[in-house]
Scaffold this motif. Structure first.
Motif, PDB file in Angstrom:
ATOM      1  N   GLU A  12       0.852  -1.239  -0.058  1.00 61.05           N
ATOM      2  CA  GLU A  12      -0.050   0.256  -0.109  1.00 61.05           C
ATOM      3  C   GLU A  12       0.837   1.231   0.114  1.00 61.05           C
ATOM      4  N   PRO A  13       0.345   2.296  -0.355  1.00 61.19           N
ATOM      5  CA  PRO A  13       0.853   3.612  -0.137  1.00 61.19           C
ATOM      6  C   PRO A  13       1.370   3.873   1.143  1.00 61.19           C
ATOM      7  N   LEU A  14       2.559   4.419   1.285  1.00 63.99           N
ATOM      8  CA  LEU A  14       2.754   4.829   2.861  1.00 63.99           C
ATOM      9  C   LEU A  14       1.941   6.240   3.308  1.00 63.99           C
ATOM     10  N   LEU A  15       1.949   7.093   2.392  1.00 63.50           N
ATOM     11  CA  LEU A  15       1.154   8.372   2.708  1.00 63.50           C
ATOM     12  C   LEU A  15      -0.556   8.064   2.441  1.00 63.50           C
ATOM     13  N   PRO A  16      -1.298   8.507   3.284  1.00 68.11           N
ATOM     14  CA  PRO A  16      -2.645   8.159   2.771  1.00 68.11           C
ATOM     15  C   PRO A  16      -3.437   9.024   1.846  1.00 68.11           C
ATOM     16  N   TRP A  17      -2.827   9.876   1.384  1.00 65.32           N
ATOM     17  CA  TRP A  17      -3.556  10.816   0.318  1.00 65.32           C
ATOM     18  C   TRP A  17      -4.221  10.139  -0.850  1.00 65.32           C
TER      19      TRP A  17
ATOM     20  N   SER B  29      -8.174  10.050  -1.745  1.00 62.27           N
ATOM     21  CA  SER B  29      -8.700  10.544  -2.890  1.00 62.27           C
ATOM     22  C   SER B  29      -9.723   9.466  -3.361  1.00 62.27           C
ATOM     23  N   ARG B  30      -9.393   8.196  -3.563  1.00 63.79           N
ATOM     24  CA  ARG B  30     -10.261   7.303  -3.895  1.00 63.79           C
ATOM     25  C   ARG B  30     -11.603   7.167  -3.195  1.00 63.79           C
ATOM     26  N   LYS B  31     -11.411   7.455  -1.726  1.00 64.04           N
ATOM     27  CA  LYS B  31     -12.633   7.683  -0.864  1.00 64.04           C
ATOM     28  C   LYS B  31     -13.468   8.750  -1.258  1.00 64.04           C
ATOM     29  N   MET B  32     -12.763   9.946  -1.599  1.00 64.47           N
ATOM     30  CA  MET B  32     -13.517  11.060  -1.919  1.00 64.47           C
ATOM     31  C   MET B  32     -14.368  10.835  -3.507  1.00 64.47           C
TER      32      MET B  32
ATOM     33  N   PRO C  57     -17.684  13.826  -0.320  1.00 64.30           N
ATOM     34  CA  PRO C  57     -16.627  14.235   0.877  1.00 64.30           C
ATOM     35  C   PRO C  57     -17.647  14.971   1.948  1.00 64.30           C
ATOM     36  N   PRO C  58     -17.310  14.885   3.307  1.00 65.87           N
ATOM     37  CA  PRO C  58     -17.926  15.537   4.548  1.00 65.87           C
ATOM     38  C   PRO C  58     -17.753  16.673   4.624  1.00 65.87           C
ATOM     39  N   ASN C  59     -18.656  17.737   5.030  1.00 63.36           N
ATOM     40  CA  ASN C  59     -18.140  19.130   5.208  1.00 63.36           C
ATOM     41  C   ASN C  59     -17.563  19.210   6.486  1.00 63.36           C
ATOM     42  N   VAL C  60     -16.043  19.450   6.445  1.00 62.56           N
ATOM     43  CA  VAL C  60     -15.402  19.590   7.607  1.00 62.56           C
ATOM     44  C   VAL C  60     -15.699  20.901   8.168  1.00 62.56           C
ATOM     45  N   ARG C  61     -15.685  20.946   9.675  1.00 68.93           N
ATOM     46  CA  ARG C  61     -15.858  21.924  10.162  1.00 68.93           C
ATOM     47  C   ARG C  61     -14.561  22.999  10.114  1.00 68.93           C
ATOM     48  N   PRO C  62     -14.699  24.355  10.106  1.00 70.91           N
ATOM     49  CA  PRO C  62     -13.480  25.371  10.053  1.00 70.91           C
ATOM     50  C   PRO C  62     -12.791  24.930  11.276  1.00 70.91           C
ATOM     51  N   THR C  63     -11.366  25.148  10.411  1.00 65.86           N
ATOM     52  CA  THR C  63     -10.348  24.511  11.621  1.00 65.86           C
ATOM     53  C   THR C  63      -9.178  25.647  11.557  1.00 65.86           C
TER      54      THR C  63
END
Length: 265
Positions: free
Chosen positions: A158-163, A167-170, A175-181
């Protein structure tokens, strides 16, 4: 002992991945170009890096064969896309395999055991991070043995980094609405400092899982060898008794034949 070390590592890894996922969706939601540049491949024309984690010792049955097959499968897939490979080997068996195939090894980690610490793999994780962030690699993959539960394990590539996974999940899900951070100093800066931590933590966790699976497989292999030796001993003992009985019977028959011959005389 390795299993006790693995549990807190898993908990920390899960929290880290949750944080990475939230930042990923936040970046895509706000369309931050600088942060998006960090999440994409630094240089698509460069080779991919492959971290191959094998055993450091023998007597563990076919533990490494599945890892070799996974590497060959990944190698074939990337070559079809015209992507070269750079190899980072962990364990003597990984080095021997790559040397036998005359594949170039960028980095070797041999001097470690099941008591290894974060500091002992710091050089490996720093090398992976540097090669990736300097643009020498287009992607980072790792091939290792994942521990599931009990005596269950599987070879993972698998890729070491999760991006890429995110991306495939998105693509599959909305994609969920992420709260302002609020990110200090900014999202790009946070991702820049998060990437080395992800590489370090995932490498550490993969090494722990691989070490645990190696011990499990070695114990199973030794038990099977012991059982096979016991069966062989039982078989040889039975053969010995049969031969001994046959010889005794032959000697008795010879003695009885001699007695009968003397009686006739």
């Amino acid at each position: 002992r390795v299993m006790r070390r693995l549990e807190p590592s898993k908990a920390y890894h899960n929290e880290l991945m949750d944080m990475a996922e939230e930042l990923f969706f936040l970046v895509n939601q706000e369309e931050d170009e600088k942060a998006l540049g960090l999440l994409t491949q630094p240089n698509k024309n460069k080779p991919a890096g492959v971290l191959l984690i094998c055993s450091n010792q023998g007597l563990c049955a076919g533990f490494n064969l599945g890892l070799y097959h996974a590497l060959e499968k990944l190698e074939s897939s990337l070559k079809e896309q015209g992507i070269g490979l750079r190899f980072y080997a962990v364990g003597k068996k990984a080095v021997h395999y790559l040397d036998r195939r005359e594949l170039p090894i960028e980095y070797k980690l041999l001097k470690f055991n099941d008591k290894f610490t974060y500091d002992e793999i710091e050089d490996l994780s720093c090398r992976l991070k540097k090669d990736y962030q300097d643009g020498r690699l287009s992607e980072l993959y790792m091939i290792y043995t994942h521990y599931a539960a009990g005596a269950t394990y599987e070879v993972v590539q698998e890729p070491l980094l999760p991006w890429k996974r995110l991306s495939r999940k998105m693509e599959k899900e909305k994609p969920p609405n992420v709260r302002p951070t609020l990110c200090q100093p900014n999202v790009a800066g946070l991702i820049q400092s998060l990437i080395p931590e992800i590489i370090r933590n995932r490498t550490y966790k993969a090494l722990l899982e691989s070490m645990l699976c190696e011990h499990i497989i070695r114990r199973i292999a030794m038990k099977q060898a012991t059982d096979a030796a016991d069966d062989m001993i039982d078989e040889l003992r039975g053969m010995y008794h049969n031969i001994r009985k046959a010889r005794i019977t032959q000697e008795v028959n010879e003695m009885m034949g001699t007695v009968l011959a003397l009686q006739k005389d």
